[in-house]
Design an enzyme around this catalytic site. Sequence first.
Site, PDB file in Angstrom:
ATOM      1  N   LYS A 225       0.846  -1.199   0.000  1.00  0.00           N
ATOM      2  CA  LYS A 225       0.000   0.000   0.000  1.00  0.00           C
ATOM      3  C   LYS A 225       0.882   1.250   0.000  1.00  0.00           C
ATOM      4  CE  LYS A 225      -3.249   2.439   3.060  1.00  0.00           C
ATOM      5  NZ  LYS A 225      -3.954   2.367   4.356  1.00  0.00           N
ATOM      6  N   ASP A 230      -2.617  10.523   3.558  1.00  0.00           N
ATOM      7  CA  ASP A 230      -4.045  10.198   3.628  1.00  0.00           C
ATOM      8  C   ASP A 230      -4.757  11.235   4.474  1.00  0.00           C
ATOM      9  OD1 ASP A 230      -6.516   9.029   3.602  1.00  0.00           O
ATOM     10  OD2 ASP A 230      -6.020   7.489   5.084  1.00  0.00           O
ATOM     11  N   LYS A 237     -10.069  13.188   8.125  1.00  0.00           N
ATOM     12  CA  LYS A 237      -9.537  12.767   9.417  1.00  0.00           C
ATOM     13  C   LYS A 237      -9.404  13.976  10.343  1.00  0.00           C
ATOM     14  CE  LYS A 237      -6.501   9.047   7.738  1.00  0.00           C
ATOM     15  NZ  LYS A 237      -7.062   7.935   8.518  1.00  0.00           N
ATOM     16  N   ASP A 248       1.574   6.282   5.801  1.00  0.00           N
ATOM     17  CA  ASP A 248       0.564   5.401   5.227  1.00  0.00           C
ATOM     18  C   ASP A 248       1.070   4.693   3.971  1.00  0.00           C
ATOM     19  OD1 ASP A 248      -1.885   4.310   5.788  1.00  0.00           O
ATOM     20  OD2 ASP A 248      -3.037   5.733   4.602  1.00  0.00           O
ATOM     21  N   ASP A 307     -12.246   7.377   3.677  1.00  0.00           N
ATOM     22  CA  ASP A 307     -11.028   7.076   4.436  1.00  0.00           C
ATOM     23  C   ASP A 307     -10.684   5.591   4.376  1.00  0.00           C
ATOM     24  OD1 ASP A 307      -8.822   7.726   5.930  1.00  0.00           O
ATOM     25  OD2 ASP A 307      -9.865   7.678   7.858  1.00  0.00           O
ATOM     26  N   GLU A 309      -9.470   4.185   1.773  1.00  0.00           N
ATOM     27  CA  GLU A 309      -8.794   4.213   0.473  1.00  0.00           C
ATOM     28  C   GLU A 309      -7.807   3.069   0.281  1.00  0.00           C
ATOM     29  OE1 GLU A 309      -5.675   4.954   2.946  1.00  0.00           O
ATOM     30  OE2 GLU A 309      -7.659   5.818   3.114  1.00  0.00           O
ATOM     31  N   ARG A 311      -7.911  -0.190   1.044  1.00  0.00           N
ATOM     32  CA  ARG A 311      -8.469  -1.429   0.490  1.00  0.00           C
ATOM     33  C   ARG A 311      -8.864  -1.252  -0.970  1.00  0.00           C
ATOM     34  NH1 ARG A 311     -12.900  -1.412   5.031  1.00  0.00           N
ATOM     35  NH2 ARG A 311     -11.144  -0.334   5.972  1.00  0.00           N
TER      36      ARG A 311
END
Length: 429
Positions: A225, A230, A237, A248, A307, A309, A311
Amino acid sequence: MPSVFETSPTAIPITFVTKSSWDQVAEKLPPVQRQFATASAFAAKPGGYLALPAPDGAIAQVLFGLEDEGARSRDLFRPGALPGLLPPGIYRFANVPHDARLASLAFALGSYRFARYRKADRPAVRLVPPDGVDAAEINRVADAAMLARDLINTPANDMGPEELAAAAQALATEFGASFACTIGEDLKTNFPLIHAVGMASDRAPRLIDIVWGDPDHPKVTLVGKGVCFDTGGLDLKPSSGMLIMKKDMGGAANVLALARMVMDAKLKVRLRVLIPAVENAVSSNAFRPLDIFTSRKGITVEIGNTDAEGRLVLADALALADEEKPDLLIDLGTLTGAARVARRRRTIPCGACRCGRLTMRGWTPRPLPSPTHRPAALPARSPARCSCNGSSSRRRAGFTWIFTAGPRRRSRRDPKAANARPRAPSTHC
């Protein structure tokens, strides 16, 4: 990265000691060194460090504390603190720690410094490889770990999708691997989810694809990933959550580190690395809650929360990875906060702080009450207080609490609330 290993006949010995072995070690020390250790109040605690002087003022040897052999929890990486403690020089292990290989690796990892933005020289300490330890293997692992650390420590303004792709390309070039990258609008047809997540940023999303090794060897595919930052998208967030979002892309950093180890060791595999590199930003064209996209696999996906994102981008990358039926497929990504909610149901021991760490002394456990039973008054006040600094209203002793996400809290000001009592003294246990 420069190796931390070096051979020298005059290397300074590092003696590992535990509380149980300290008396025996102290008896064998020269009288002056034993007296120095006593005057320094060295107690062989885990992590304890003491440099013993030689008659000429140099360092005769170093004492370093470890957990006892039978301790319930032993930190096999504790020797990693040594590079930050030792004066410049070349050292050797005078006796065997709990695990010589992991101690050597910890020593190498402890030499890491992130020096991109300010001067941070690596400690000028070297280690003679212990007997039976493969220094080349330790160097491979340490170099890979330092690559991952450098990538993760770099802030998002200098580590966007393009910079992450450049780091991957540099690694591919170093080991003669092929490198391909699908960028921006070119993702829209074959990787729509990756495009959807990254389209709001002015830094174009991309799919990084590295292939290395003999095609006839077993196929190993790594997917990481690569969300370089993010914001949470339109489901924004909180500021506290964004403070750590430069990491992230940790999954991508770790698959690049693992790929480096595999290629450096020349393992007999056909290695493929796939990294969806995006920034989940907020703008007028950001994807929205309840938008629906069709994934690479042909499955329609409704966005419940922008949020989530990670997956999404991994779904397209994993679909591509699965198309060639690899013998081994591994994906890595930073853990979603939703996983903590799913695992939050837990039992707090009798007399424990709500954080679950401290069982308060002097409080008598009582059976779990039935749902209709009002808890009895608390026993006598205990001076204990958990190091989490939770308020006394969070401490419930005398019975076991079982709670799920979001249990209701009673007001401190309500004198009729069950278990209401004065605030406990602020004495730390």
